[in-house]
Design an enzyme around this catalytic site. Sequence first.
Site, PDB file in Angstrom:
ATOM      1  N   THR A 144      64.833  93.664  21.582  1.00  0.00           N
ATOM      2  CA  THR A 144      63.819  93.468  20.544  1.00  0.00           C
ATOM      3  C   THR A 144      63.116  94.764  20.150  1.00  0.00           C
ATOM      4  O   THR A 144      62.968  95.051  18.956  1.00  0.00           O
ATOM      5  CB  THR A 144      62.799  92.413  21.002  1.00  0.00           C
ATOM      6  OG1 THR A 144      63.452  91.141  21.026  1.00  0.00           O
ATOM      7  CG2 THR A 144      61.610  92.344  20.054  1.00  0.00           C
ATOM      8  N   ASN A 177      35.242  86.224  44.675  1.00  0.00           N
ATOM      9  CA  ASN A 177      34.534  86.775  45.812  1.00  0.00           C
ATOM     10  C   ASN A 177      33.248  86.041  46.022  1.00  0.00           C
ATOM     11  O   ASN A 177      32.144  86.404  45.755  1.00  0.00           O
ATOM     12  CB  ASN A 177      34.268  88.182  45.616  1.00  0.00           C
ATOM     13  CG  ASN A 177      35.630  88.864  45.367  1.00  0.00           C
ATOM     14  OD1 ASN A 177      36.714  88.363  45.600  1.00  0.00           O
ATOM     15  ND2 ASN A 177      35.451  90.015  44.891  1.00  0.00           N
ATOM     16  N   GLU A 227      63.686  90.793  36.277  1.00  0.00           N
ATOM     17  CA  GLU A 227      65.045  91.371  36.213  1.00  0.00           C
ATOM     18  C   GLU A 227      65.052  92.880  36.350  1.00  0.00           C
ATOM     19  O   GLU A 227      66.033  93.482  36.749  1.00  0.00           O
ATOM     20  CB  GLU A 227      65.771  90.985  34.904  1.00  0.00           C
ATOM     21  CG  GLU A 227      65.370  91.756  33.657  1.00  0.00           C
ATOM     22  CD  GLU A 227      64.117  91.187  33.030  1.00  0.00           C
ATOM     23  OE1 GLU A 227      63.640  91.759  32.036  1.00  0.00           O
ATOM     24  OE2 GLU A 227      63.605  90.188  33.535  1.00  0.00           O
ATOM     25  N   PRO A 248      66.833  88.231  30.215  1.00  0.00           N
ATOM     26  CA  PRO A 248      66.906  87.020  29.393  1.00  0.00           C
ATOM     27  C   PRO A 248      67.136  87.399  27.933  1.00  0.00           C
ATOM     28  O   PRO A 248      66.632  88.414  27.458  1.00  0.00           O
ATOM     29  CB  PRO A 248      65.534  86.369  29.597  1.00  0.00           C
ATOM     30  CG  PRO A 248      64.639  87.485  30.012  1.00  0.00           C
ATOM     31  CD  PRO A 248      65.491  88.460  30.760  1.00  0.00           C
ATOM     32  N   CYS A 256      35.165  80.978  48.269  1.00  0.00           N
ATOM     33  CA  CYS A 256      35.745  82.215  47.880  1.00  0.00           C
ATOM     34  C   CYS A 256      37.354  82.200  47.671  1.00  0.00           C
ATOM     35  O   CYS A 256      37.967  81.710  48.610  1.00  0.00           O
ATOM     36  CB  CYS A 256      35.260  83.133  48.984  1.00  0.00           C
ATOM     37  SG  CYS A 256      35.269  84.873  48.927  1.00  0.00           S
ATOM     38  N   ALA A 306      67.118  84.927  25.052  1.00  0.00           N
ATOM     39  CA  ALA A 306      67.021  83.700  24.256  1.00  0.00           C
ATOM     40  C   ALA A 306      67.046  83.989  22.758  1.00  0.00           C
ATOM     41  O   ALA A 306      67.821  83.390  21.998  1.00  0.00           O
ATOM     42  CB  ALA A 306      65.753  82.948  24.635  1.00  0.00           C
ATOM     43  N   THR A 307      66.208  84.923  22.302  1.00  0.00           N
ATOM     44  CA  THR A 307      66.158  85.242  20.875  1.00  0.00           C
ATOM     45  C   THR A 307      67.428  85.946  20.425  1.00  0.00           C
ATOM     46  O   THR A 307      67.985  85.632  19.367  1.00  0.00           O
ATOM     47  CB  THR A 307      64.934  86.120  20.576  1.00  0.00           C
ATOM     48  OG1 THR A 307      63.751  85.418  20.953  1.00  0.00           O
ATOM     49  CG2 THR A 307      64.861  86.459  19.095  1.00  0.00           C
ATOM     50  N   SER A 308      67.889  86.900  21.219  1.00  0.00           N
ATOM     51  CA  SER A 308      69.113  87.624  20.863  1.00  0.00           C
ATOM     52  C   SER A 308      70.295  86.675  20.727  1.00  0.00           C
ATOM     53  O   SER A 308      71.161  86.861  19.863  1.00  0.00           O
ATOM     54  CB  SER A 308      69.425  88.680  21.926  1.00  0.00           C
ATOM     55  OG  SER A 308      68.386  89.632  22.007  1.00  0.00           O
ATOM     56  N   SER A 346      61.867  98.164  26.339  1.00  0.00           N
ATOM     57  CA  SER A 346      61.701  96.727  26.542  1.00  0.00           C
ATOM     58  C   SER A 346      60.735  96.402  27.664  1.00  0.00           C
ATOM     59  O   SER A 346      59.912  95.494  27.546  1.00  0.00           O
ATOM     60  CB  SER A 346      63.054  96.081  26.865  1.00  0.00           C
ATOM     61  OG  SER A 346      63.985  96.314  25.850  1.00  0.00           O
ATOM     62  N   CYS A 347      60.864  97.108  28.784  1.00  0.00           N
ATOM     63  CA  CYS A 347      60.157  96.699  29.990  1.00  0.00           C
ATOM     64  C   CYS A 347      59.492  97.875  30.688  1.00  0.00           C
ATOM     65  O   CYS A 347      60.043  98.972  30.744  1.00  0.00           O
ATOM     66  CB  CYS A 347      61.123  96.031  30.972  1.00  0.00           C
ATOM     67  SG  CYS A 347      61.899  94.555  30.327  1.00  0.00           S
ATOM     68  N   GLY A 369      57.315  94.369  27.373  1.00  0.00           N
ATOM     69  CA  GLY A 369      56.801  93.465  28.382  1.00  0.00           C
ATOM     70  C   GLY A 369      56.442  94.276  29.612  1.00  0.00           C
ATOM     71  O   GLY A 369      57.094  95.274  29.925  1.00  0.00           O
TER      72      GLY A 369
END
Length: 959
Positions: free
Chosen positions: A68, A270, A613, A751, A611, A753-755, A83-84, A112
């Site tokens: 992306t 706390n 990939e 992952p 109190c 999904a979009t690609s 990407s990451c 991300g």
Amino acid sequence: MSDIIIDLSRDSKFDELGLKRLRESYMMREETSPQERFAYVCKQVGTDRDHSQRLYEYTSKHWLSLSTPILSFGKANHGLPISCYLSWIEDTKEGLIDTLSEVNQLSMLGGGVGVGVGIRTSDNKSTGVMSHLNTYDACSLAYKQDGVRRGSYAMYLNNNHPDVLQFIEMRKPTGDHNIRCLNLHHGLNISDEFMELIEKCDGGGNIDDTWNLIDPHTKKITTVGARDLWQRILETRMKTGEPYICFIDTCNKHMYDFQKKKGLTIKQSNLCVAPETMILTEDGQFPIKDLEGKIIKVWNGNEFSSVTVVKTGTEKELLEVELSNGCTLSCTPEHKFIIVKSYTEAKKQKTDDNAIANAERVDAQDLKPRMKLIKFDLPTLFGNSEHDIKYPYTHGFFCGDGTYTKYGKPQLSLYGDKKELLTYLDVRTMTGLEDASGRLNTWLPLDLAPKFDVPINSSLECRMEWLAGYLDADGCVFRNGTNESIQVSCIHLDFLKRIQLLLIGMGVTSKITKLHDEKITTMPDGKGGQKPYSCKPIWRLFISSSGLYHLSEQGFETRRLKWEPRQPQRNAERFVEVLKVNKTGRVDDTYCFTEPINHAGVFNGILTGQCSEIILPTDSTRTAVCCLSSLNLEYYDEWKDNDLFIKDVMEMLDNALTIFIEKAPPTISRAVNSAKKERSIGIGVLGFHSFLQQKNISFESDEAAKLNIDIFTKLRSKIDTFNLVLGSLRGSPEDAEGTGRRFCCTMAVAPTATSSIIMGNTSPSVEPFRANAYRQDTLSGSFLNKNRYLSRILSQRLNVKEINEVWSNIVSNGGSVQQLPNNLLSEQEKQVFKTAFEINQKWVIKHAADRQKYIDQSQSINLFLKPDIHKRELHSLHLNAWKSGLKTLYYLRSEKIADADKISSNHMINSINFTNIKESIKDSIKVSILEVRNKEKNYEEKICKLTNGRRLSGCFACE
């Protein structure tokens, strides 16, 4: 660089949904074709014109799926092609502030971010993990990726951190809002030591499963049960899909030697009270300081729950909260009080088992006068006879009316109706005659406990006798019609508060109020006259009629006071209200515990709060950076023998890293430092299931396993070869100096999904299709997504109308084809087109394990499970993932029962027009409908009656 030659005819490789997604999310307004977007991006990341042209050929033919950030590169002025990122929160003031700032910057640049959390648990220098994660949760909404979509943050915590139980449940939609972080993703770093203990427990028997939780700063150790922690992890994954799992030792074990030699490690894919605070436990009430480091069971308002008491800080500022029932609590400003907003909310509490866990929580510093605390049940503690005192009734009476002689010996002077109690008292000696004022003087045993001692933790019988003695000495019965209560007055407030605690251990709430302040009063002087005397403040303890009834149910009775126990019609006890919050200036050590169910405990008689990939090394000086893209296995046969393809992709990713290093702002210097030293890329894949379906191969087959290994063996070999080629041409980064490599790490299955949608609806990553047909919503509308290879088969065997009716049947069955007749799809074809939820997940683990040895980073492996999976199978899958050498597990997808099992037969019948389907097929579909009806009937017989029709994984009634 001259323009790239594009081929507009390749737009035909997109389906309607893929085109819509590209136009909505990636293409610039002036771009009319995806080919223009591909050409623009390839020109930006290409080395020269020829390289850019080849990259365009790969992307336009759908061989290569750009990540992306690369595909959208140039659309956002400030975006970068990464990407990451993996960051690490160092437990210092600078580390906390700098990492938060950097992570927000990285998110705004389009990546991300995974964040390893090394923060200590709550103490005087840190508010603990969850308070910081709340900040990140808010920032993920405030700092959007490329200014368009919300940030994607994944937080990672070691499973031996003291805050691990709260961390696990932070994405649950219910519970303490102070630990909910619904906008963050989270993962657990799980060690081999923990998994070895779980495996040991797996064999059965009486295994000590004690698991140490270690504060990363103080190294203080608390403990939990490993089995309980493991079960909590798995149950939460079933309910929410997370936390991700990172087998951290496996990751570090398989780092390259040149990284290990530099000492690099992977760290991520706390409310406190004062020392004297009394805690209500299963064994009694004790100062919290005395419980430090112990595993105890505390009362959470509904039940006893195991916790470990820890010292959370030193020299912490404390506030004093005063309540209308006379209780006070010295606590930190952030200590949570459980509040009821209205009487309507209070009524709901009666029918809500989770009322305490779900109630509003307010910091001590934010409390306002007249705020009402939630009502809660109290247990009756049976106590411990080892704490009994001698002569309990006598001692109680002595505390009310007794004195000491000038020689320090206890004595009583009985007068009026109290003289009738002589037979109940343990008297050492007495005068035998009344004195001039009518008093009967007695002397009590010399081993009588000191006056004002209260046997809070003694046996129930001892406490009842002591209380009866004290009330007979000083108590009065007050009557309001038939309603009776007992009140007792005393100048010693601390003594009354200890009696209040004693009553709490007997399941009774009481109230202490001030009867009057210090004053001057005229009283008899004993010589026949009067004179003014100074009177100390007097306090009054009040036991209501409902409290008396509860005591009577336990066998409590007084000898002098006469009252009738009457069962209350309702809980008429008044709400305890906040009177005021005092800043006393007190500074002291603090203590607390983490109660996992209601997140609550009883402190001084008050129920209050307590109190994946990308696997790269991080530390305080580096934030790992990885540039991703994926190879489309659906076209594997087209590109596997192309000698330039893999090299060109690696060169492109190297160029993207250079762009990042040169254009990144100075505010993300740690990320730039990491990119320079490591130059890590992540080449992944997508379309694995599509590749198998294209060849009519079942996912659950040895043939699929052989292809899987063959593909990744060849990829590893080519990538290693071209890593050295590029290293010889461009040099090695600092971490890989002397190795000849251009990149430290090269492969990661992310992952996609979009690609996958953009690539013509190919299967995502290495996972199976979730459905053969499903509806996909976009900004432009809703689209029916169909499996292309299944569509080809149907088009060869049916006419258009029949095809539409069969697709309706498939959609009605959650995307499955298993119900279709065998003369439409063969058994082999049904195996090939099994959906993710129909595939045995052992095959998902097997394929992942087989390819892991060829992947130097990790894989985003999703598991797809039925909601009624047996907890034993759930455990076995995860244990097998670790034993098989997987580094990480991504989401756990649990199919909704309504979609999976309980299909509406009527809806199915209405979806299919039988008159237009060939007779043989029509008859078979009718049979399959009857089978579904029977399935529905059988399912209804198994519905859990305790969960309003929902089957509950882990519920013994359901199993």
